[in-house]
Design an enzyme around this catalytic site. Structure first.
Site, mmCIF file in Angstrom:
data_model
loop_
_atom_site.group_PDB
_atom_site.id
_atom_site.type_symbol
_atom_site.label_atom_id
_atom_site.label_comp_id
_atom_site.label_asym_id
_atom_site.label_seq_id
_atom_site.Cartn_x
_atom_site.Cartn_y
_atom_site.Cartn_z
ATOM 1 N N HIS A 97 0.805 -1.230 0.000
ATOM 2 C CA HIS A 97 0.000 0.000 0.000
ATOM 3 C C HIS A 97 0.837 1.279 0.000
ATOM 4 O O HIS A 97 0.296 2.365 -0.189
ATOM 5 C CB HIS A 97 -0.995 -0.013 1.171
ATOM 6 C CG HIS A 97 -2.311 0.608 0.841
ATOM 7 N ND1 HIS A 97 -3.463 0.385 1.557
ATOM 8 C CD2 HIS A 97 -2.670 1.483 -0.142
ATOM 9 C CE1 HIS A 97 -4.456 1.087 1.022
ATOM 10 N NE2 HIS A 97 -4.002 1.762 -0.001
ATOM 11 N N HIS A 101 4.093 0.931 4.297
ATOM 12 C CA HIS A 101 2.722 0.634 3.831
ATOM 13 C C HIS A 101 1.672 0.955 4.905
ATOM 14 O O HIS A 101 0.481 0.994 4.587
ATOM 15 C CB HIS A 101 2.584 -0.812 3.320
ATOM 16 C CG HIS A 101 2.396 -1.856 4.379
ATOM 17 N ND1 HIS A 101 1.744 -3.044 4.145
ATOM 18 C CD2 HIS A 101 2.796 -1.897 5.679
ATOM 19 C CE1 HIS A 101 1.740 -3.769 5.255
ATOM 20 N NE2 HIS A 101 2.378 -3.102 6.199
ATOM 21 N N ASP A 125 -7.473 -1.710 -0.483
ATOM 22 C CA ASP A 125 -6.548 -2.696 0.080
ATOM 23 C C ASP A 125 -7.363 -3.985 0.229
ATOM 24 O O ASP A 125 -8.420 -3.987 0.884
ATOM 25 C CB ASP A 125 -6.072 -2.153 1.443
ATOM 26 C CG ASP A 125 -5.032 -3.036 2.118
ATOM 27 O OD1 ASP A 125 -5.045 -4.262 1.893
ATOM 28 O OD2 ASP A 125 -4.244 -2.483 2.903
ATOM 29 N N ASP A 181 -7.014 -6.374 2.008
ATOM 30 C CA ASP A 181 -7.220 -6.819 3.391
ATOM 31 C C ASP A 181 -8.418 -6.141 4.042
ATOM 32 O O ASP A 181 -8.796 -6.473 5.170
ATOM 33 C CB ASP A 181 -5.935 -6.715 4.227
ATOM 34 C CG ASP A 181 -5.524 -5.287 4.617
ATOM 35 O OD1 ASP A 181 -6.381 -4.411 4.735
ATOM 36 O OD2 ASP A 181 -4.308 -5.082 4.824
HETATM 37 N N1 LIG Z 1 -1.429 -1.365 4.034
HETATM 38 C C1 LIG Z 1 -1.397 -2.178 5.073
HETATM 39 N N2 LIG Z 1 -1.711 -3.430 4.936
HETATM 40 N N3 LIG Z 1 -1.036 -1.662 6.240
HETATM 41 C C2 LIG Z 1 -0.887 -2.402 7.451
HETATM 42 C C3 LIG Z 1 -0.358 -1.536 8.560
HETATM 43 C C4 LIG Z 1 -0.239 -2.274 9.857
HETATM 44 C C5 LIG Z 1 0.206 -1.410 11.025
HETATM 45 N N4 LIG Z 1 -0.780 -0.416 11.332
HETATM 46 C C6 LIG Z 1 1.545 -0.757 10.739
HETATM 47 O O1 LIG Z 1 1.667 0.452 10.720
HETATM 48 O O2 LIG Z 1 2.514 -1.423 10.537
HETATM 49 MN MN LIG Z 2 -3.616 -0.506 3.553
HETATM 50 MN MN LIG Z 3 -4.652 -2.946 5.197
#
Ligand SMILES: NC(=[NH2+])NCCC[C@H](N)C(=O)O
Ligand SMILES: [Mn+2]
Ligand SMILES: [Mn+2]
Length: 299
Positions: free
Chosen positions: A99, A139, A226, A228
């Site tokens: 991301h 990300h 995303d 997810d």
């Molecule tokens: N684009 C994503 N999947 N981001 C996940 C981030 C997870 C967590 N908040 C971090 O800063 O590491």
């Molecule tokens: Mn994300």
């Molecule tokens: Mn995510």
């Protein structure tokens, strides 16, 4: 007016630690994106992938901004490609990649709009900065960067900061937020539909409200999806899965409502990791959602 689509692959995996997300664009192409979208456009230009290369420098293990220089450099290339696609009159569709690529996409898109809106369809807020990030993974930071918060090398890509005003952002599907992200959401008044609101209101209402919220105050809306954001049972091929996500059906409804509203002017589908996937299921879901977003109809 001819309807043109430009597909840009961004095989970026430097914004996080799990290998394999660099193969996301290939997996999405393999899932049949070109054939699926062909009937929906007059012209489709697949511009291939932005060259990421295997970096010669060692991957940063201990950093609160892992791989900062490379992430900034590659996102600058993406920014230019996206900018060019829009100048050529095409709808830019970017395939991720982790991301962190939203930094480059939004830098390229936001030049063309005075008041760009963003729909951030995600389990996460991606609103961390080096100071608040628990992981150092970029990300987890692209939305913060796009509202002008973070390292200058990232916020100033494209030659200007503040791509999106916080009041023009809607996050949909949130169920994992870090402490600093919660504070920022409140401080900036960012609109968030967590899973709680999606359960309570239903996706139809959430999308009605989102569209009404963005429609009059924006002159373009970017969809940053995303995978997810969806439930890991339906989209297992992601690096940071969180249980209790948006369903496949709800997601199609969301895309269909966006298409009916004619709101979306650019999009990206990110975090597809075929190594973690089951028979390319997540990439196939991504392509199906693109079908709905671009007006595929059953009857
Ligand atoms: N684009 C994503 N999947 N981001 C996940 C981030 C997870 C967590 N908040 C971090 O800063 O590491
Ligand atoms: Mn994300
Ligand atoms: Mn995510």
């Amino acid at each position: 007016m001819t309807r043109k689509l430009s597909i840009i692959g961004m095989p970026m995996d430097l914004g996080q630690m799990r290998r394999g997300v660099d193969m996301g664009p290939s997996a999405i192409r393999y899932a049949g994106i070109n054939e699926r979208l062909k009937p929906l456009f007059d012209e489709i230009h697949d511009l291939g992938d932005i060259p990421i290369g295997r970096p010669e420098v060692a991957i940063d293990e201990e950093s609160n901004l892992r791989n900062l220089d490379l992430v900034a450099e590659k996102n600058t290339l993406l920014c230019e490609k996206v900018d060019e696609a829009i100048q050529a009159g095409a709808f830019p569709l970017v395939l991720g990649g982790d991301h962190s690529i939203a930094i480059g996409t939004l830098a390229g898109v936001a030049k063309h709009y005075k008041n760009l809106g963003v729909i951030w369809y995600d389990a996460h807020g991606d609103l961390n900065t080096a100071e608040t990030s628990p992981s150092g993974n970029i990300h987890g930071m692209p939305l913060a960067v796009s509202i002008g918060l973070g390292h200058k090398l990232l916020t100033d890509i494209g030659g200007y900061s503040l791509k999106v005003k916080p009041e023009h952002v809607v996050i949909i599907g949130a169920r994992s937020l870090d402490e600093g992200e919660r504070i920022l959401i409140k401080e900036k008044g960012i609109k968030v539909y967590t899973m709680h609101e999606i359960d309570r209101l239903g996706m139809a209402k959430v999308m009605e409200e989102t569209i009404a919220y963005l429609k009059d105050k924006t002159d373009g809306v970017h969809l940053s999806l995303d995978l997810d954001g969806l439930d890991p049972s339906e989209c297992p091929g992601v690096g940071t899965p969180v249980m209790g996500g948006i369903s496949y059906r709800e997601s199609h409804l969301a895309m269909e409502m966006l298409e009916e509203a004619k709101l979306i002017t650019s999009a990206e589908f990110v975090e597809v990791n075929p190594i973690l996937d089951e028979k390319n299921k997540t990439a196939s879901v991504a392509v199906g959602l693109m079908g709905s977003l671009f007006g595929e109809k059953l009857l």
